[in-house]
Design a protein around this motif. Structure first.
Motif, PDB file in Angstrom:
ATOM      1  N   THR A 232      13.526  35.428 -37.080  1.00  0.00           N
ATOM      2  CA  THR A 232      13.024  34.879 -35.644  1.00  0.00           C
ATOM      3  C   THR A 232      13.361  33.564 -36.600  1.00  0.00           C
ATOM      4  N   SER A 233      13.340  33.107 -37.474  1.00  0.00           N
ATOM      5  CA  SER A 233      13.345  31.336 -38.092  1.00  0.00           C
ATOM      6  C   SER A 233      14.939  31.558 -38.627  1.00  0.00           C
ATOM      7  N   ILE A 234      15.832  31.918 -37.825  1.00  0.00           N
ATOM      8  CA  ILE A 234      17.566  31.726 -38.443  1.00  0.00           C
ATOM      9  C   ILE A 234      17.568  31.469 -36.604  1.00  0.00           C
ATOM     10  N   ASP A 235      18.285  30.469 -36.438  1.00  0.00           N
ATOM     11  CA  ASP A 235      18.717  30.377 -34.728  1.00  0.00           C
ATOM     12  C   ASP A 235      19.703  30.703 -34.442  1.00  0.00           C
ATOM     13  N   TYR A 236      20.424  30.767 -35.194  1.00  0.00           N
ATOM     14  CA  TYR A 236      22.128  31.238 -35.045  1.00  0.00           C
ATOM     15  C   TYR A 236      22.102  32.291 -35.327  1.00  0.00           C
ATOM     16  N   PHE A 237      23.474  33.016 -34.812  1.00  0.00           N
ATOM     17  CA  PHE A 237      24.472  34.181 -35.108  1.00  0.00           C
ATOM     18  C   PHE A 237      26.265  33.870 -34.992  1.00  0.00           C
TER      19      PHE A 237
ATOM     20  N   VAL B  25      18.485  23.200 -38.326  1.00  0.00           N
ATOM     21  CA  VAL B  25      18.579  24.067 -37.599  1.00  0.00           C
ATOM     22  C   VAL B  25      18.893  24.866 -39.145  1.00  0.00           C
ATOM     23  N   GLN B  26      18.996  26.437 -38.949  1.00  0.00           N
ATOM     24  CA  GLN B  26      19.387  27.753 -39.517  1.00  0.00           C
ATOM     25  C   GLN B  26      20.172  28.770 -38.601  1.00  0.00           C
ATOM     26  N   VAL B  27      21.016  29.289 -39.379  1.00  0.00           N
ATOM     27  CA  VAL B  27      22.748  29.652 -39.409  1.00  0.00           C
ATOM     28  C   VAL B  27      22.399  31.099 -40.105  1.00  0.00           C
ATOM     29  N   GLU B  28      23.519  31.992 -39.265  1.00  0.00           N
ATOM     30  CA  GLU B  28      24.102  32.687 -40.239  1.00  0.00           C
ATOM     31  C   GLU B  28      25.511  32.917 -39.582  1.00  0.00           C
TER      32      GLU B  28
ATOM     33  N   GLU C 129      18.691  36.320 -33.810  1.00  0.00           N
ATOM     34  CA  GLU C 129      18.873  34.748 -32.976  1.00  0.00           C
ATOM     35  C   GLU C 129      19.551  35.008 -32.186  1.00  0.00           C
ATOM     36  N   THR C 130      20.100  33.703 -31.783  1.00  0.00           N
ATOM     37  CA  THR C 130      20.595  33.733 -30.960  1.00  0.00           C
ATOM     38  C   THR C 130      22.311  33.196 -31.164  1.00  0.00           C
ATOM     39  N   PRO C 131      23.330  34.361 -30.303  1.00  0.00           N
ATOM     40  CA  PRO C 131      24.461  35.129 -30.587  1.00  0.00           C
ATOM     41  C   PRO C 131      25.588  33.014 -29.865  1.00  0.00           C
TER      42      PRO C 131
END
Length: 729
Positions: free
Chosen positions: A475-480, A461-464, A497-499
């Motif tokens: 696209t490789s970062i899943d969530y914002f 799981v990868q997040v900003e 990302e998906t907010p």
């Protein structure tokens, strides 16, 4: 005869041990009697001491006695060169080559002479001749790197430098020259590594030390670097590599006018010099002219299409400029991802990972800002309050200087890894070995980011979060991670990302222990309203200056305090004053101040009645600091993450309806109305800090629980083979 040989042997023995002055006592009598070897030895030592006169005298006697000795003519040319007698040096080198056409040292010296005269194509020709005669001749290969560099043939220069390092891994000069090429080709991280290797091999290597100091050093080291570089230019001529470093050193020392002038000189010589383009862009942006900086950054893309960090500079700058709409900025981020992320994308191959949705999770934070920086301050209390029974915290640091790391962050982390000098592949391997479950980027497209590590999917799981104020485009970062006020459900913000939203705020403010008490409203003592902004000058676009001028003109006798880095530089303040004067605001209504310590800055908020927010790039930590000091912050509520940072803070303390406005005209009217309402200003001064202290902004323990709950939901969705739904409807 035996005595003479013995004395010459003694002289040589002393010379090898650094006792050249004593060696001369033995050699000079032989030199005077016509011994060519002794003459050469005395001249060489004189030259090393800087006594060019003595060196020339002895070598002239030597060539008169032995005019057919190419080595003597070559040495005489070197002595003339050190004495700045360039024409005599050229003639001596030519005599050496006439005697021995394939003499690599003389051919190389002719090339060096051409470099000093800025005849780089000619220099390259001489070096190639030397290498045709002696392919392994080290000095010619070193100088060929310099000639290729000055001609702007960076790829060729890099190849020669890398080959030289491969063949001479213990040569500090080889690593230094490789570092020079890498730095000026936009590969700062690798260049710094090369300089450090040069210093490891030769701890007292002055040039490597000062080049490194120019890039990374403290102000004191940078001041020393400036002197050193100026001296190198004076002695060796205006080589582009020295000019580029000098411009960067001037900029780091906040001598913006000098930095700009040296950049222009460099670009006149080499229009595609990356370090000059970057430095000039930084000068313009940092002094409040991001619009002029942007074309320079775009020119860099044309020069070198394969530098993701330099391309990220453009994305960062776009956030300052209102002429770029939401869609245009987003498309630029997507283009960065298509160019740099897509070729590196790796599949999810964590099938062997324990997929228990309730188990303890390893969370990794990646940042170059684990220090006295907004990200460091915003993260500090979160790390302290993470639930150690449920989460193991790893920090992957891109902070260059270990001494700059906030000690509270290191103490709060379970594991700390410095990854600045790791390649992307090495960092990916390190993170995979640590079995990180949720990897959180805190940099985005800011300095020292490692976004391309995320592209290779080192964690399930990868997040900003918090370090950047726009979608990364990846696209490789899943969530914002955002919040309902920064990203309202119907706000039509754009994300790759998906907010996903925290309940109240994406920022958690930690009030510094050294915060002063809230001051009384300053208008009561001064008799006039004082507006202020402590935001970066980069945010002060022409539109901002025009709008603030309207406010000042509408509130008679009012003043405006602007506090920011680079305002100690006269050229920067003069330029800013001219911009306000062009909008009808006199110089004496402006109070321009340079940066100070955080504590001093907080105290100076006591001099402001109203803080004017910038737009479209709102304040983040700047807004939170102002509110904590009881100063109302008035903002324009935009439609992007960066233009709603202040709205979110105001909403969390119940003041968004009063201090956030939908457009510029309403903003101006709202500021003027507040300035003309002293009773409300006085009430706000008393209310804001208590409101903030009681709000979600200042509840780190609850914030940590909310963040952990969000992390847990992300992990549970992953275990189900799903993703959380978007916060945007």
């Amino acid at each position: 005869m035996v005595t003479g040989r013995l004395m010459r042997w003694v002289a040589g023995w002393l010379d090898k041990r650094g006792l050249g002055g004593v060696a001369d006592v033995f050699d000079i009598p032989f030199a005077r009697s016509g011994d060519l070897e002794a003459m050469h030895a005395v001249a060489r030592r004189a030259l090393s001491r800087g006594d060019t006169g003595r060196a020339i005298d002895h070598l002239k006697l030597a060539v008169a006695a032995e005019p057919g000795d190419a080595g003597l003519w070559c040495s005489l040319g070197a002595a003339y060169r050190h004495a700045d007698r360039f024409d005599d040096a050229w003639d001596a080198y030519q005599r050496a080559v006439a005697i021995k056409p394939d003499y690599p040292q003389a051919l190389t010296n002719l090339g060096e002479w051409c470099i000093a005269k800025r005849r780089y194509e000619d220099a390259l020709g001489w070096f190639d001749k030397a290498l045709a005669s002696a392919p392994a001749f080290f000095e010619a290969r070193l100088n060929k790197i310099a000639a290729l560099f000055e001609l702007g043939r960076f790829e060729s220069a890099r190849q020669v430098a890398e080959d030289l390092v491969a063949e001479h891994p213990q040569s500090p000069e080889a690593h230094l020259n490789l570092g020079n090429v890498l730095i000026h080709s936009g590969r700062a991280k690798q260049g710094i590594k090369a300089y450090r290797k040069a210093l490891e091999l030769r701890p007292g290597y002055v040039e490597a030390h000062f080049n490194l100091a120019t890039l990374l050093g403290s102000p004191e080291e940078l001041a020393n670097a400036i002197g050193y570089l100026e001296n190198q230019i004076k002695e060796r001529g205006e080589a582009v590599q020295y000019l580029g470093f000098l411009a960067a050193a001037y900029f780091a020392d906040k001598q913006v006018a000098k930095a700009e002038e040296v950049c222009q000189r460099t670009l006149e010589r080499q229009p595609d010099n990356i370090i000059a383009l970057v430095t000039l862009g930084s000068c313009l942006s940092s002094s409040g002219n991001s619009a002029a900086a942007l074309p320079l950054y775009e020119r860099i893309i044309q020069v070198d299409e394969n530098q993701p960090a330099l391309h990220s500079n453009i994305l960062f700058e776009c956030n300052y400029l209102s002429q770029f709409g939401r869609e245009a900025v987003f498309q630029r981020h997507l283009e960065w991802a298509r160019r740099f992320e897509a070729p590196r994308l790796a599949p999810d191959d964590f099938h062997g990972r324990n997929h228990d949705p309730r188990r303890k999770l390893r969370v990794g934070y990646v940042s170059g800002d684990f220090m006295a920086h907004p990200v460091g301050f915003l993260l500090r209390d979160i790390l302290r309050h993470h639930d150690a029974s449920q989460f193991e915290i790893h920090c992957f640091s891109m902070v260059i200087r270990e001494s700059n790391v906030l000690p509270e962050l290191r103490e709060a982390a379970d594991k700390w890894e410095d990854i600045f000098f790791l390649t992307d592949e090495e960092a990916v391997e390190l993170i995979r070995k640590a079995e990180i479950d949720i990897l959180v980027d805190l940099s985005g497209h800011t300095a020292y980011h490692r976004l391309l590590v995320f592209a290779q999917r080192p964690a399930p799981v990868q997040v900003e979060w918090i370090g950047y104020f726009h979608s990364t485009g990846m696209t490789s970062i899943d969530y914002f991670v955002t919040d309902p006020y920064t990203t309202p459900p119907d706000g039509r913000q754009l994300f790759s990302e998906t907010p996903v939203c925290l309940p109240h705020t994406r920022f958690c403010f930690s009030p510094p222990a050294y915060s002063p008490q809230v001051a009384a409203p300053p208008y009561k003592e001064s008799g006039y309203i004082t507006f202020g902004s402590f935001n970066r000058l980069s945010k002060l676009t022409d539109e901002i200056v025009s709008v603030w001028a309207r406010i000042l003109i509408s509130v008679p006798q009012s003043r405006l305090v602007i506090k920011s880095g680079f305002l100690s530089e006269k050229s920067v303040t003069d330029r800013l004053v001219e911009r306000f004067e062009a909008c009808g605001v006199e110089k004496d209504r402006l109070d321009l101040r340079d940066r100070s310590s955080h504590g001093e800055m907080l105290a100076q908020y006591g001099e402001l009645d109203i803080a004017l927010d910038t737009f479209p790039f709102n304040g983040g930590m700047t807004t939170l600091d102002a509110l904590w000091m009881g100063v109302p912050v008035v903002t324009v509520a935009g439609d992007t993450v960066v233009s709603r940072q202040t709205v979110s803070a105001l909403a969390n303390i119940g003041l968004a309806d009063e201090l956030a406005f939908p457009n510029v005209d309403a903003y101006v009217k709202g500021v003027v109305a507040l300035a003309n309402n002293p009773l409300r200003l006085a009430d706000l001064r008393k209310e804001i800090r208590p409101r903030m202290a009681a709000s979600p902004l200042c509840q780190p323990e609850q914030f940590a629980r909310d963040l952990e709950a969000l992390y847990r939901r992300m992990w549970q969705a992953y275990c189900r083979g799903e993703k959380l739904p978007s916060a945007i409807t």
